[in-house]
Every structure is written in structure tokens, then in C-alpha cells.
Design a protein around this motif. Sequence first.
Motif, PDB file in Angstrom:
ATOM      1  N   ARG A 240     -62.059  -4.764  39.060  1.00  0.00           N
ATOM      2  CA  ARG A 240     -60.852  -5.140  39.805  1.00  0.00           C
ATOM      3  C   ARG A 240     -61.245  -5.993  41.004  1.00  0.00           C
ATOM      4  NH1 ARG A 240     -56.277  -1.086  42.372  1.00  0.00           N
ATOM      5  NH2 ARG A 240     -54.933  -2.736  43.182  1.00  0.00           N
TER       6      ARG A 240
ATOM      7  N   TYR B  44     -60.628  -7.546  44.709  1.00  0.00           N
ATOM      8  CA  TYR B  44     -60.020  -6.969  45.919  1.00  0.00           C
ATOM      9  C   TYR B  44     -58.635  -7.551  46.188  1.00  0.00           C
ATOM     10  CZ  TYR B  44     -61.364 -11.254  48.363  1.00  0.00           C
ATOM     11  OH  TYR B  44     -61.486 -12.555  48.734  1.00  0.00           O
ATOM     12  N   TRP B  45     -58.339  -8.723  45.660  1.00  0.00           N
ATOM     13  CA  TRP B  45     -57.056  -9.394  45.864  1.00  0.00           C
ATOM     14  C   TRP B  45     -55.981  -8.915  44.885  1.00  0.00           C
ATOM     15  CZ3 TRP B  45     -61.400 -11.405  43.694  1.00  0.00           C
ATOM     16  CH2 TRP B  45     -61.334 -11.698  42.339  1.00  0.00           C
ATOM     17  N   GLU B  46     -56.350  -8.128  43.888  1.00  0.00           N
ATOM     18  CA  GLU B  46     -55.400  -7.740  42.847  1.00  0.00           C
ATOM     19  C   GLU B  46     -54.546  -6.549  43.283  1.00  0.00           C
ATOM     20  OE1 GLU B  46     -56.767  -8.468  38.487  1.00  0.00           O
ATOM     21  OE2 GLU B  46     -58.513  -7.720  39.612  1.00  0.00           O
ATOM     22  N   SER B  47     -53.232  -6.770  43.262  1.00  0.00           N
ATOM     23  CA  SER B  47     -52.309  -5.676  43.562  1.00  0.00           C
ATOM     24  C   SER B  47     -52.265  -4.744  42.350  1.00  0.00           C
ATOM     25  CB  SER B  47     -50.912  -6.233  43.832  1.00  0.00           C
ATOM     26  OG  SER B  47     -50.386  -6.801  42.634  1.00  0.00           O
ATOM     27  N   GLU B  48     -51.674  -3.567  42.530  1.00  0.00           N
ATOM     28  CA  GLU B  48     -51.500  -2.647  41.402  1.00  0.00           C
ATOM     29  C   GLU B  48     -50.699  -3.324  40.289  1.00  0.00           C
ATOM     30  OE1 GLU B  48     -52.587   0.507  40.630  1.00  0.00           O
ATOM     31  OE2 GLU B  48     -53.889   0.298  42.365  1.00  0.00           O
ATOM     32  N   LYS B  49     -49.684  -4.083  40.683  1.00  0.00           N
ATOM     33  CA  LYS B  49     -48.826  -4.764  39.714  1.00  0.00           C
ATOM     34  C   LYS B  49     -49.629  -5.720  38.841  1.00  0.00           C
ATOM     35  CE  LYS B  49     -44.813  -7.819  39.593  1.00  0.00           C
ATOM     36  NZ  LYS B  49     -43.823  -8.507  40.397  1.00  0.00           N
ATOM     37  N   HIS B  50     -50.647  -6.358  39.395  1.00  0.00           N
ATOM     38  CA  HIS B  50     -51.484  -7.282  38.627  1.00  0.00           C
ATOM     39  C   HIS B  50     -52.621  -6.543  37.930  1.00  0.00           C
ATOM     40  CE1 HIS B  50     -50.293 -11.200  40.916  1.00  0.00           C
ATOM     41  NE2 HIS B  50     -49.263 -10.462  40.599  1.00  0.00           N
ATOM     42  N   TRP B  51     -53.210  -5.564  38.608  1.00  0.00           N
ATOM     43  CA  TRP B  51     -54.388  -4.896  38.069  1.00  0.00           C
ATOM     44  C   TRP B  51     -54.070  -4.029  36.853  1.00  0.00           C
ATOM     45  CZ3 TRP B  51     -59.010  -4.871  36.731  1.00  0.00           C
ATOM     46  CH2 TRP B  51     -59.696  -3.711  36.397  1.00  0.00           C
ATOM     47  N   GLU B  52     -52.992  -3.268  36.904  1.00  0.00           N
ATOM     48  CA  GLU B  52     -52.707  -2.343  35.804  1.00  0.00           C
ATOM     49  C   GLU B  52     -52.585  -3.044  34.449  1.00  0.00           C
ATOM     50  OE1 GLU B  52     -49.546   0.301  36.883  1.00  0.00           O
ATOM     51  OE2 GLU B  52     -50.706   1.165  38.521  1.00  0.00           O
TER      52      GLU B  52
END
Length: 108
Positions: free
Chosen positions: A24, A26-34
Motif C-alpha cells: 500500500r 502512503y498516499w492511498e486512501s481506504e477507498k483506493h486501497w481496498e
Amino acid sequence: MSTLDVDDFIHQNRALADQVETYRGYWESEKHWEPRREFILRNINDFPLPQLDRLLALSMVWANNVFLGCRYSTELLGRVKEMAEGIEVVDAPVFKTRDEIMKKQQGR
């Protein structure tokens, strides 16, 4: 693999899930990471360890296309969309091309 399937997979394969979490950004939000995490988990068994960077790059291509509207070759997009089939993205943005905007402007 639905969200429940992903959660089950993570619980059953804790070591692999922990490894995937390290990918993951560090710039990835939960919305993008999941959804990207789901993309990786769905396809990780198709990529031997020496090709893992390729899988991570393909996951970024897919995420960049879905969330940022980046465009890639038809062949590449076809491949990542096939790999991502069934991944549900909530509130994905909708992008318009410059040509679509200009056509609408001219129609006024």
C-alpha cells in the motif's frame, strides 16, 4: 471474490495478507486501497515471486484508470479489466474526455 470472500481469504492467509499490506502506498486512501488490495489478492497466485512487481504495476494501472482516469493502450486496459472482473468499486469517479466536453460545448 466479494468483500466477504476477501475478508475470509485474509483471515485464512494472514501472512500473505500482511505481505500485501506492505504494498500500500502512503498516499492511498481506504477507498483506493481496498479495491487495489482485492485486485492483488485475486491475482497473486498467477504471478510467481519474480513477477510480483509486474502484478503490482498492473494493479496500479487498474487503480489509476478507475480512480484518476488515466488512459493506457487498449490491450493493457483489456488485460487489467479482465483481471479485475467482479471487483466492486464504490463511488468511482466518472471522467469525460476533452472531445466529449468540446462536443457538448459546441451543441449549445
